[in-house]
Design a protein around this motif. Structure first.
Motif, PDB file in Angstrom:
ATOM      1  N   PHE A 278       0.827  -1.213   0.000  1.00 46.17           N
ATOM      2  CA  PHE A 278       0.000   0.000   0.000  1.00 46.17           C
ATOM      3  C   PHE A 278       0.864   1.267   0.000  1.00 46.17           C
ATOM      4  O   PHE A 278       0.498   2.283  -0.583  1.00 46.17           O
ATOM      5  CB  PHE A 278      -0.923   0.014   1.226  1.00 46.17           C
ATOM      6  N   GLU A 279       2.005   1.194   0.673  1.00 47.40           N
ATOM      7  CA  GLU A 279       2.892   2.360   0.754  1.00 47.40           C
ATOM      8  C   GLU A 279       3.614   2.646  -0.562  1.00 47.40           C
ATOM      9  O   GLU A 279       3.891   3.805  -0.881  1.00 47.40           O
ATOM     10  CB  GLU A 279       3.934   2.138   1.864  1.00 47.40           C
ATOM     11  N   ARG A 316      -3.705   3.218   3.068  1.00 45.94           N
ATOM     12  CA  ARG A 316      -3.152   3.612   1.768  1.00 45.94           C
ATOM     13  C   ARG A 316      -3.210   5.125   1.596  1.00 45.94           C
ATOM     14  O   ARG A 316      -2.243   5.754   1.154  1.00 45.94           O
ATOM     15  CB  ARG A 316      -3.930   2.926   0.641  1.00 45.94           C
ATOM     16  N   ASN A 320       0.580   6.337   1.230  1.00 43.19           N
ATOM     17  CA  ASN A 320       1.030   6.091  -0.136  1.00 43.19           C
ATOM     18  C   ASN A 320       1.485   7.379  -0.809  1.00 43.19           C
ATOM     19  O   ASN A 320       0.682   8.258  -1.106  1.00 43.19           O
ATOM     20  CB  ASN A 320      -0.081   5.436  -0.959  1.00 43.19           C
TER      21      ASN A 320
END
Length: 331
Positions: A278-279, A316, A320
């Motif tokens: 997600f990152e 996220r 992100n």
């Protein structure tokens, strides 16, 4: 007047000494501005008049020597740096004083890894405690009789407080301000210091590294297999067969070595991999879920939130960089 004694142990982290001093002084100023009397008498306390920190880069000048403090209302134990065992040995002369003051009615609060000094007093035996998530394994090894609460920002029991990692200690300081003054003053302090009041978990910041500082080589191999096969639907029976161990033997040895059950370890490894995806990627929730071996959205979402404190979408959106960059370009 509440007497606040901020300990300055050897190897203390300077910010963890300065910040509580700043907080309680600021609250005194808020009270004066509102026409009330200052509430806190704040002192820096140590064995000697000066304590050199950060390789002598900083020198802290002490208000009171430990031997001169007959009683106090609140003791703050700041975070320490370097090798924990060495730091505890360097500061062992502080421990009887902390115990004596608590026996006389003082409250005691540890900030971050200051929990190691607090636990060394014996006051935490059988009680719950928080510390930095990155030090949890070492803490459990050193103090198996303390109930370490994973992910907690603040714990409180029998006039003893502790905080989670790093800047989480601001939450504990706000908690103490509210306890000694009122909600209104705590909110004012949170706004002044730009702190989210009432944040309850450090789980969103935690990174699961896997506990491998043990000597059970067969269990290490099982851990490595789990970490290298996150896309598979792993189960305890298959892992036991692969390791040529009985299921009950694997579960017993795994828990002893890692402080996690086999299932908990599988879940944490998979969710850590999902967090990293997600990152660092543009994959959607379903893609990430399938990548780490889950097919049921409800189960994945529930487990993710249980471990991180956030839903997959919330995580996220928070971390992100690619999503943030796209949003900024659009705007």
């Amino acid at each position: 007047m509440k007497r606040v004694s901020i300990l300055v142990p050897q190897t203390a982290i300077i910010e963890a000494v300065a910040d509580p001093h700043y907080m309680f002084n600021a609250v005194n100023q808020f009270l004066k501005i509102s026409g009330k009397e200052p509430l806190f008498e704040i002192n820096l306390v140590a064995l000697e008049k000066e304590v050199k920190l950060n390789g002598s880069l900083f020198t802290v000048h002490i208000n009171q020597l430990l031997k001169d403090v007959m009683s106090t209302d609140l003791i703050i134990i700041p975070a320490i740096s370097g090798d924990i065992s060495s730091a505890i040995e360097l500061n062992k002369e502080l421990l009887p004083w902390i115990v004596k003051q608590h026996e006389q009615g003082a409250e005691v609060a540890s900030l971050c890894v200051g929990a190691f000094i607090l636990a060394s007093t014996g006051l935490l035996k059988g009680k719950k405690c928080s510390t930095h998530w990155n030090s949890a394994n070492e803490f459990r090894t050193m103090f198996p009789d303390v109930k370490l609460v994973d992910g907690s920002i603040i714990t409180e029991e029998n006039r003893i407080y502790s905080s989670g990692g790093a800047n989480s200690y601001w939450q504990l300081l706000l908690h103490l301000v509210e306890k000694y003054t009122n909600r209104e003053t705590a909110i004012l302090a949170s706004k002044y210091f730009a702190i989210d009041i009432d944040r309850e978990s450090q789980n969103a910041f935690a990174m699961f590294k896997g506990q491998k500082n043990h000597k059970d080589e067969e269990i290490k191999k099982v851990q490595q297999y789990i970490e290298q096969n996150i896309e598979d639907k792993l189960n305890v029976e298959d892992l036991a067969n692969g390791a040529a161990l009985g299921r009950r033997s694997l579960e017993r040895r795994f828990k002893l070595a890692t402080n996690n059950s086999v299932l908990e370890y599988i879940q944490r490894v998979k969710i850590e991999a999902a967090k990293q995806s997600f990152e660092n990627s543009r994959k959607n929730i379903s893609e990430v879920m399938f990548d780490v071996g889950y097919t049921d959205t409800k189960t994945f979402r529930s487990l993710f939130k249980k471990i991180t404190g956030l839903t997959p979408i919330e995580y996220r959106n928070k971390y992100n960089k690619l999503e943030i960059a796209v949003t900024e370009m659009v705007n």
